[in-house]
Design an enzyme around this catalytic site. Structure first.
Site, mmCIF file in Angstrom:
data_model
loop_
_atom_site.group_PDB
_atom_site.id
_atom_site.type_symbol
_atom_site.label_atom_id
_atom_site.label_comp_id
_atom_site.label_asym_id
_atom_site.label_seq_id
_atom_site.Cartn_x
_atom_site.Cartn_y
_atom_site.Cartn_z
ATOM 1 N N ARG A 147 58.631 35.964 55.105
ATOM 2 C CA ARG A 147 59.989 36.105 54.531
ATOM 3 C C ARG A 147 60.119 37.495 54.107
ATOM 4 O O ARG A 147 59.354 37.988 53.331
ATOM 5 C CB ARG A 147 60.443 35.014 53.748
ATOM 6 C CG ARG A 147 62.039 34.756 53.658
ATOM 7 C CD ARG A 147 62.178 34.058 52.389
ATOM 8 N NE ARG A 147 62.179 34.791 51.072
ATOM 9 C CZ ARG A 147 62.626 33.931 49.865
ATOM 10 N NH1 ARG A 147 63.216 32.761 50.014
ATOM 11 N NH2 ARG A 147 62.416 34.522 48.638
ATOM 12 N N TYR A 159 68.759 38.546 45.311
ATOM 13 C CA TYR A 159 68.067 37.192 45.369
ATOM 14 C C TYR A 159 66.665 37.495 45.930
ATOM 15 O O TYR A 159 66.585 38.258 47.050
ATOM 16 C CB TYR A 159 68.547 36.100 46.383
ATOM 17 C CG TYR A 159 67.617 35.138 46.725
ATOM 18 C CD1 TYR A 159 67.289 35.205 47.916
ATOM 19 C CD2 TYR A 159 67.180 34.263 45.721
ATOM 20 C CE1 TYR A 159 66.114 34.276 48.266
ATOM 21 C CE2 TYR A 159 66.347 33.173 46.148
ATOM 22 C CZ TYR A 159 65.479 33.290 47.432
ATOM 23 O OH TYR A 159 64.650 32.537 47.563
ATOM 24 N N ASP A 211 66.198 34.885 53.816
ATOM 25 C CA ASP A 211 67.035 33.975 53.010
ATOM 26 C C ASP A 211 68.278 34.323 52.473
ATOM 27 O O ASP A 211 68.018 35.484 51.686
ATOM 28 C CB ASP A 211 66.178 33.258 52.051
ATOM 29 C CG ASP A 211 66.886 32.312 51.335
ATOM 30 O OD1 ASP A 211 66.095 31.513 50.526
ATOM 31 O OD2 ASP A 211 68.011 31.784 51.468
ATOM 32 N N HIS A 213 70.658 32.840 51.062
ATOM 33 C CA HIS A 213 70.969 32.207 49.909
ATOM 34 C C HIS A 213 72.311 31.905 49.615
ATOM 35 O O HIS A 213 72.730 32.127 48.309
ATOM 36 C CB HIS A 213 70.383 33.082 48.598
ATOM 37 C CG HIS A 213 69.457 32.041 47.712
ATOM 38 N ND1 HIS A 213 70.297 31.659 46.248
ATOM 39 C CD2 HIS A 213 68.448 31.645 47.632
ATOM 40 C CE1 HIS A 213 69.273 30.937 45.607
ATOM 41 N NE2 HIS A 213 68.123 30.899 46.406
ATOM 42 N N GLU A 237 68.273 31.613 56.979
ATOM 43 C CA GLU A 237 68.231 30.664 55.987
ATOM 44 C C GLU A 237 69.381 30.483 54.858
ATOM 45 O O GLU A 237 69.917 31.679 54.545
ATOM 46 C CB GLU A 237 66.927 30.471 55.079
ATOM 47 C CG GLU A 237 67.029 29.465 54.112
ATOM 48 C CD GLU A 237 65.704 29.503 53.085
ATOM 49 O OE1 GLU A 237 64.886 30.135 53.217
ATOM 50 O OE2 GLU A 237 65.806 29.009 52.148
ATOM 51 N N GLU A 263 67.522 23.094 51.624
ATOM 52 C CA GLU A 263 66.537 22.966 50.247
ATOM 53 C C GLU A 263 67.292 22.430 49.071
ATOM 54 O O GLU A 263 66.598 21.899 48.438
ATOM 55 C CB GLU A 263 66.069 24.557 49.910
ATOM 56 C CG GLU A 263 67.215 25.311 49.283
ATOM 57 C CD GLU A 263 66.521 26.658 49.120
ATOM 58 O OE1 GLU A 263 65.654 27.187 49.883
ATOM 59 O OE2 GLU A 263 66.596 27.156 47.876
ATOM 60 N N ARG A 284 65.481 22.090 55.708
ATOM 61 C CA ARG A 284 64.604 22.583 54.859
ATOM 62 C C ARG A 284 64.437 21.694 53.457
ATOM 63 O O ARG A 284 63.488 21.809 52.618
ATOM 64 C CB ARG A 284 65.079 23.772 54.120
ATOM 65 C CG ARG A 284 65.413 24.869 55.137
ATOM 66 C CD ARG A 284 64.167 25.908 54.802
ATOM 67 N NE ARG A 284 64.174 26.745 53.403
ATOM 68 C CZ ARG A 284 63.231 26.817 52.656
ATOM 69 N NH1 ARG A 284 61.889 26.498 53.328
ATOM 70 N NH2 ARG A 284 63.040 27.450 51.567
ATOM 71 N N GLU A 340 57.082 26.385 53.721
ATOM 72 C CA GLU A 340 57.210 27.642 52.952
ATOM 73 C C GLU A 340 55.651 27.739 52.148
ATOM 74 O O GLU A 340 55.558 26.569 51.560
ATOM 75 C CB GLU A 340 58.411 27.364 52.257
ATOM 76 C CG GLU A 340 58.569 28.810 51.139
ATOM 77 C CD GLU A 340 59.835 28.476 50.156
ATOM 78 O OE1 GLU A 340 60.682 27.862 50.682
ATOM 79 O OE2 GLU A 340 60.298 29.699 49.849
ATOM 80 N N TRP A 403 75.110 31.714 43.760
ATOM 81 C CA TRP A 403 73.907 32.533 43.562
ATOM 82 C C TRP A 403 72.916 32.183 44.581
ATOM 83 O O TRP A 403 72.835 31.053 45.224
ATOM 84 C CB TRP A 403 73.213 32.090 42.405
ATOM 85 C CG TRP A 403 71.918 32.713 41.682
ATOM 86 C CD1 TRP A 403 71.577 34.113 41.732
ATOM 87 C CD2 TRP A 403 70.596 32.151 42.224
ATOM 88 N NE1 TRP A 403 70.360 34.424 41.790
ATOM 89 C CE2 TRP A 403 69.605 33.205 41.938
ATOM 90 C CE3 TRP A 403 70.221 30.665 42.567
ATOM 91 C CZ2 TRP A 403 68.441 32.829 41.963
ATOM 92 C CZ3 TRP A 403 68.938 30.553 42.615
ATOM 93 C CH2 TRP A 403 68.014 31.583 42.382
HETATM 94 O O1 LIG Z 1 63.815 29.763 49.836
HETATM 95 C C1 LIG Z 1 63.341 29.512 48.760
HETATM 96 O O2 LIG Z 1 62.238 29.340 48.530
HETATM 97 C C2 LIG Z 1 64.486 29.192 47.767
HETATM 98 O O3 LIG Z 1 65.708 29.944 48.129
HETATM 99 C C3 LIG Z 1 64.176 29.178 46.292
HETATM 100 O O4 LIG Z 1 63.871 30.819 45.891
HETATM 101 C C4 LIG Z 1 65.268 28.979 45.326
HETATM 102 O O5 LIG Z 1 66.069 29.797 44.823
HETATM 103 C C5 LIG Z 1 64.409 28.160 44.134
HETATM 104 O O6 LIG Z 1 63.749 27.066 44.636
HETATM 105 C C6 LIG Z 1 65.604 27.768 43.147
HETATM 106 O O7 LIG Z 1 64.882 26.997 42.245
HETATM 107 MG MG LIG Z 2 66.052 29.511 50.027
#
Ligand SMILES: O=C(O)[C@H](O)[C@@H](O)[C@H](O)[C@H](O)CO
Ligand SMILES: [Mg+2]
Length: 403
Positions: A147, A159, A211, A213, A237, A263, A284, A340, A403
């Site tokens: 990634r 991020y 990602d 995010h 992602e 996630e 995820r 991951e 975020w």
């Molecule tokens: O793809 C990822 O691993 C996630 O986006 C993490 O980076 C999250 O931001 C984190 O798990 C939040 O606690």
């Molecule tokens: Mg993520």
């Protein structure tokens, strides 16, 4: 066999991790990961007040009935706190049953669908060159998938990128939320250059993931997906916040770039529409936050009907217990996509000895009965909890953003 004790162990070897330990009258115990980054003590309270007392005396082999007791019986169903508590119970019960049967978890689930589990690592850099150096390091370690995340010119932080080069990335970086600033236009104008640079340097065979995010609108995500098609990403992602599952249909109309999401999901209801409309390619959600193995099996089975594959969330804010159980699930599940892998620190690895092993870009879960992860309670006790919160994000005009 009867459950005679259930207690929560909170430890902070560099970051907070929450573990549920369930003990039986036959001396067999199981452990589950209950970590919810930035909300750890909410899950601890839920477990200690509403779950642990109700476990005592139950038969640990009644995994399904116990799952339904804490899901249907909760009345206030779903949500990350409830489902992380249920996830930890479920992981611990499967661990107990694996130990009682003398079987590694993947065997209990139905046996191997693959010999080893492909994982992706995190390559980050304050700029593109810094990220490329990290990609090279991962390729040298044998990763087949990486990634990539990099700093965005004109934005102080973003991020996925550690504050200092070479530092471990830990988003929960202060007691109360720190404030980041975000610019979608600066991001969209820059990030395609990252993928172009990766392909030019490393060629076409390396699986490249990214990602977003949760930060784009659907049409912005469509633009990005379209622009990066020449770099054939493995996945893009969390390109938009996913409460509105139908938003992904708009993205899907514009791009063939594979999409991953989930996630932050904690039940099948968060992703049913996404899966049935084939708006995504990877789901995820992972064992801790989505109600454990018992519920994730249902999500994976639904996903399989629609050619959607698993892509478990696996950051360092999930403990080795979740990683261990996930690798057994990954070894069994027919529609596996990728796992991951953010390496835990040495401190965390010492608190959670485990049977899973990394080799040549893949993991194997180990043959230890159960999920193969344990907790050193004495060592865990040396790291007291300390509150840590995830950041918030604001646009340059001050708007509170995703975020
Ligand atoms: O793809 C990822 O691993 C996630 O986006 C993490 O980076 C999250 O931001 C984190 O798990 C939040 O606690
Ligand atoms: Mg993520």
């Amino acid at each position: 066999m009867k459950i005679v004790d259930a207690r929560v162990i909170v430890t902070c070897p560099g970051r907070n991790l929450v573990t549920l330990k369930i003990e039986t009258d036959e001396g067999i115990y199981g452990i589950g990961d209950a970590t919810l980054n930035g909300r750890e003590l909410a899950v601890v309270a839920y477990l200690e007040e509403h779950v642990a007392p109700a476990l005592i005396g139950r038969d640990p082999s009644s995994i399904e009935d116990i799952w339904q007791f804490f899901y249907r019986g909760a009345y206030w169903r779903r949500g990350p706190v409830t489902m992380s508590a249920i996830g930890a119970v479920d992981m611990a019960l499967w661990d107990i049953m694996g130990k009682a049967a003398g079987m590694p978890l993947y065997k209990l689930l139905g046996g191997k669908s693959r010999d080893r589990v492909m994982v992706y690592g995190h390559a980050t850099g304050h700029d593109i060159e810094g990220c490329l150096e990290e990609v090279a390091r991962h390729v040298e370690q044998g990763y087949r998938a990486v990634r990539v995340q990099c700093g965005i010119p004109g934005i102080a932080s973003t991020y996925g990128v550690a504050k200092k080069a070479g530092e471990r990335y830990e988003p929960a970086d202060s007691s109360l939320p720190s404030e980041n600033v975000w610019s979608t236009s600066k991001y969209l104008n820059h990030v395609p250059k990252l993928f172009q640079a990766v392909r030019e340097r490393f060629g076409d065979d390396l699986h490249v993931l990214h990602d977003v995010h949760h930060r784009l609108t659907p049409i912005e995500a469509a633009r990005l997906g379209k622009e990066v098609e020449p770099y054939h990403l493995f996945w893009l992602e969390d390109c938009v916040p996913a409460e509105n599952q139908s938003a992904f249909r708009l993205i899907r109309q514009h791009t063939t770039t594979p999409l991953a999401v989930g996630e932050v999901f904690n039940s099948i209801h968060d992703c049913r529409e996404l899966i049935e409309s084939q708006s995504i390619d990877y789901i995820r959600a992972t064992l801790t936050h989505a109600g454990g193995i018992t519920h994730m099996r249902r999500i994976a089975a639904l996903a399989e009907l629609y050619h959607v594959r698993t892509g478990f969330h696996g950051p360092t804010d999930l403990s080795p217990v979740c990683m261990g159980a996930a690798l057994h699930f990954d070894t069994w599940v027919p529609n596996f996509g990728i796992q991951e892998h953010m390496p835990h620190s040495e401190e965390i690895e010492a608190v959670f000895p485990h049977a899973y092993r990394f080799e040549d870009g893949h993991f194997t879960p180990g043959e230890t009965p159960g999920h193969g992860v344990d907790i050193d309670e004495a060592l865990a006790g040396k790291y007291p909890y300390r509150r840590a919160s995830l950041p918030v994000n604001r646009l340059e005009d001050g708007t509170l953003w995703h975020w």
